[in-house]
Design an enzyme around this catalytic site. Structure first.
Site, PDB file in Angstrom:
ATOM      1  N   GLY A 191      -8.685   9.254   9.189  1.00  9.99           N
ATOM      2  CA  GLY A 191      -9.098   9.266  10.631  1.00  9.99           C
ATOM      3  C   GLY A 191     -10.231  10.373  10.985  1.00  9.99           C
TER       4      GLY A 191
ATOM      5  CE  LYS B 118      -3.296   2.900   2.319  1.00 12.23           C
ATOM      6  NZ  LYS B 118      -4.074   3.270   3.738  1.00 12.23           N
TER       7      LYS B 118
ATOM      8  CG  ASN C 163      -6.801   1.397  11.085  1.00  9.75           C
ATOM      9  OD1 ASN C 163      -5.513   1.642  11.110  1.00  9.75           O
ATOM     10  ND2 ASN C 163      -7.255   0.702  12.056  1.00  9.75           N
ATOM     11  CB  THR C 164      -9.652   5.734  12.428  1.00 12.43           C
ATOM     12  OG1 THR C 164      -8.333   6.126  12.048  1.00 12.43           O
ATOM     13  CG2 THR C 164      -9.817   6.477  13.536  1.00 12.43           C
TER      14      THR C 164
ATOM     15  CB  ALA D 104      -8.712   7.586   4.184  1.00 17.10           C
TER      16      ALA D 104
END
Length: 275
Positions: free
Chosen positions: A177, A116, A225-226, A203
Site C-alpha cells: 500500500g 496466497k 490492489n491499493t 505490493a
C-alpha cells in the site's frame, strides 16, 4: 498489416500457468480498500483479471468493507485466491488457509486449492516473516495446497520456497500500500533469473509505469490492489494497469536494446554526402 497482427497476437497469447491451471491474464487484483462493491466490480471488469484475492479472516469476521464480499462477485468467472492476511504466525496462517479452501468450495470452486500465504507480524511496515512463511509453506504443500507465498525480495528464500514445492513466489516491490514502486529491482531480477516457477511482483506498485517496469524485468505476473482501489477513479486506473501490464509483457518478449555508455546514430553513416 495481417502479418503484424498475427505476430502481436502470438506474442500476447502466452498463458500464465500456476499449479497446472491456465490463465490468459497476468494481472491479479484484490478486493480490499474499495469504496463500494460496485466500484470493485467495475474495476475488476476493467482490469480483465481472472484471479482475485480475498482476505479469508476478514470475510469470516465480517470486517468493515468485507460484509457480503463472498457474494459480491461471480465466482464462476473469477478464480478466487484466498489469502491469509492478518495472520502473524505460521500456525495462524495454516488454519486460515484451510478455512479459505473450504470457503472456495462453498462458492462452487471445488477444485480450488490455491492460497496466497501471508505471515506478517510487523504491524508498522507489514513486512513478511521469512521463517514463518517457509514453515507454513512446507506444511501447506504437504496438505495439497498450491501455495503462493508473499515474501521480501530475498533470492535465497525464494529458491527455498520453490524447492519446498510452492506454486509461485511473490516478492514485494515495496511495502504494501505504500505506492513506492519497485524498490527491490536488483533482487527481484535475481529471483526471476533463478526461478523455474512463476514470479509475481506483489505490493508497492503505484502507477501503470511501475507495473510495466515489473513486467519488462521479466516478472510473470503482478498483484495490484491499493493502487487501483484507492485511485480517484478506480475503474479507469484498473484499465490503465491492464494496458500497462500487457505493454510491459510485450516489451519483455520483444527484447530491449542493450544499454550503452555512448551514443549510437539512428541513421546509417554509409552513403552520406561528404562534400
Amino acid at each position: 498489416m495481417q502479418t503484424l497482427n498475427m505476430l502481436l497476437e502470438t506474442a500476447l497469447d502466452d498463458s500464465l500457468v500456476i499449479a497446472g491451471r491456465r490463465f490468459t491474464s497476468r494481472l491479479m487484483t484484490g478486493t480490499g480498500k474499495y469504496r463500494t462493491f460496485e466500484e470493485m466490480r467495475q474495476s475488476i471488469a476493467a482490469s480483465e483479471c481472472e484471479i482475485v484475492t480475498v482476505a479469508v479472516r476478514r470475510v469470516q469476521t465480517q470486517a468493515p468493507g468485507h460484509e457480503g464480499l463472498a457474494d459480491a462477485l461471480d465466482w464462476s468467472k473469477i478464480w478466487m485466491l484466498p489469502n491469509t492476511a492478518g495472520c502473524q504466525t505460521a500456525d495462524e496462517a495454516i488454519r486460515v488457509a484451510r478455512l479459505g479452501r473450504e470457503m472456495a468450495k462453498l462458492l462452487g470452486q471445488e477444485d480450488n486449492n490455491f492460497v496466497k500465504l501471508e505471515v506478517i507480524p510487523d504491524a508498522k511496515y507489514l513486512l513478511p516473516d521469512p521463517i514463518g512463511t517457509l514453515e507454513a509453506a512446507e506444511q501447506l504443500v504437504k496438505e495439497g495446497f498450491a501455495v503462493l507465498p508473499y515474501i521480501n525480495a530475498d533470492p535465497i528464500l525464494a529458491k527455498r520456497l520453490e524447492e519446498a514445492g510452492c506454486a509461485t513466489v511473490m516478492p514485494l516491490g515495496s511495502p504494501i500500500g505504500s505506492g513506492q514502486g519497485i524498490k527491490n529491482a536488483a533482487n527481484i531480477q535475481i529471483i526471476i533469473e533463478n526461478a523455474t516457477i512463476p514470479v509475481v511482483v506483489d505490493a508497492g506498485i503505484g502507477t501503470p509505469s511501475e507495473a510495466a517496469q515489473a513486467m519488462e524485468m521479466g516478472a510473470d505476473a503482478l498483484l495490484i490492489n491499493t493502487a487501483i482501489a484507492q485511485a480517484a477513479n478506480a475503474p479507469a486506473m484498473a484499465r490503465a494497469m491492464h494496458l500497462a501490464h500487457q505493454a510491459g509483457r510485450l516489451a519483455y518478449q520483444s527484447g530491449r536494446i542493450p544499454v550503452k555508455a555512448y551514443a549510437s546514430a539512428s541513421s546509417p553513416l554509409t552513403g552520406t554526402i561528404t562534400s
